[in-house]
Enzyme design. Sequence first.
Site, PDB file in Angstrom:
ATOM      1  CE  LYS A  76      36.600  67.772  59.870  1.00  0.00           C
ATOM      2  NZ  LYS A  76      35.551  66.800  60.080  1.00  0.00           N
ATOM      3  CE  LYS A  81      35.194  71.821  59.169  1.00  0.00           C
ATOM      4  NZ  LYS A  81      34.706  71.467  60.492  1.00  0.00           N
TER       5      LYS A  81
END
Length: 358
Positions: free
Chosen positions: A233, A134
């Site tokens: 995220k 991420k």
Amino acid sequence: MRTDLALIGFGNVGRRFARLIEERRERLLGDDDLDCRIVGISTRRHGSAFDSHGLDAVQAAVIVERGESLSELGALAARPHARSFDIIGMLAVTNAPLHVMVEVTPLDISAGQPAIEHVRAALACGCHVTTANKGPAAFEYRDLRAAADAAGRSFLFEGAVMDGIPLFNLVRETLPAVKMLGFRGVVNSTTNYILSALEEGEDFEPALARMQAEGIAEADASLDLDGWDAAAKAAALANVLLDARITPHDIRRSGIGPGTAAAALAATGRGNRLRLVATARRGATPVVEPVELPPGDLLARVRGTANVLILQTDLLGEIAIAQLGGSLTETAYALVTDLVTIRRRQQALHEGLARRTL
Ligand SMILES: NC(=O)c1ccc[n+]([C@@H]2O[C@H](COP(=O)([O-])OP(=O)(O)OC[C@H]3O[C@@H](n4cnc5c(N)ncnc54)[C@H](OP(=O)(O)O)[C@@H]3O)[C@@H](O)[C@H]2O)c1
């Protein structure tokens, strides 16, 4: 088309990916003329390997799973002193027409490094990039996107959010001219699994241990429990879908711990559910926090490792995407879908050039 790959990181996801491209070799060849060959592997403690003719990556996975070093692959392939950047440089000059760096090192929540530098280095030497990490999209999306565009290469990260569910692909490929206004979702499998266990009266520690044993919890589980994974995220989603320019550190964040058991049980007693929810609106800073949800809320209904994300749009109202069970295979599959996207883009480019020269 011959496609050479280097895996930077060879942990749970990298090894599942190596096996998956062997399992799906015929389909990838038949459907997309994608002939993948892993030529380089780099790890932190298990050595590095490179062979321009292709490594036996399944054997490499077995070696790492035995706790041994990639030097066991043989003198020619083993590169005990090669660093990740050396492997990326060697990948870039093999004689394949397509080169893809697969970045699967752990998330570094302080600054997204060294993954961001791995991505920059790969793009700078002409490689395409796919990552399940991420960090790059959560910390540097806009700059990396610009670097990829300038280099005429792809920078893809489908596996970074909701594993193999086509989320970024869905928006990019199927929602032209739609403006994303915001999102809310349950995007961390480990905390959702633990909260589901707590509301059934189970203890915190064994539930966490199960997620660690399955390789779903981050290597450093505090990243999941403290809400950092969900914040990374949310930052990636906000940067990509809402044109934000934030990092996970800009997000108001709280997580869960053993003390959350009482709140989870109390919520259940009231007929509600406690979930770790990521929320964002265009122009506002995202929030990650445990929220008590009424039973009719879609987010309250996802249990165990399931994830759900509701995208708020201007033309289509709310679109919900659910992943009812996540595992390493789904994350590895996301990397495969990125490979196919890279191959299809390259094919479209060549066909466009061929048409122009007719
Ligand atoms: N696991 C999941 O279900 C899942 C789901 C979605 C996304 N992701 C993301 O996918 C990435 C990989 O996850 P994972 O579960 O495979 O992690 P992992 O099992 O901890 O493996 C990480 C790998 O990276 C290597 N590594 C660490 N630092 C490195 C460096 N500086 N250069 C080269 N290699 C380095 C490690 O080597 P050593 O083992 O030798 O130390 C190991 O091979 C993470 O960013 C994670 O957030 C994971």
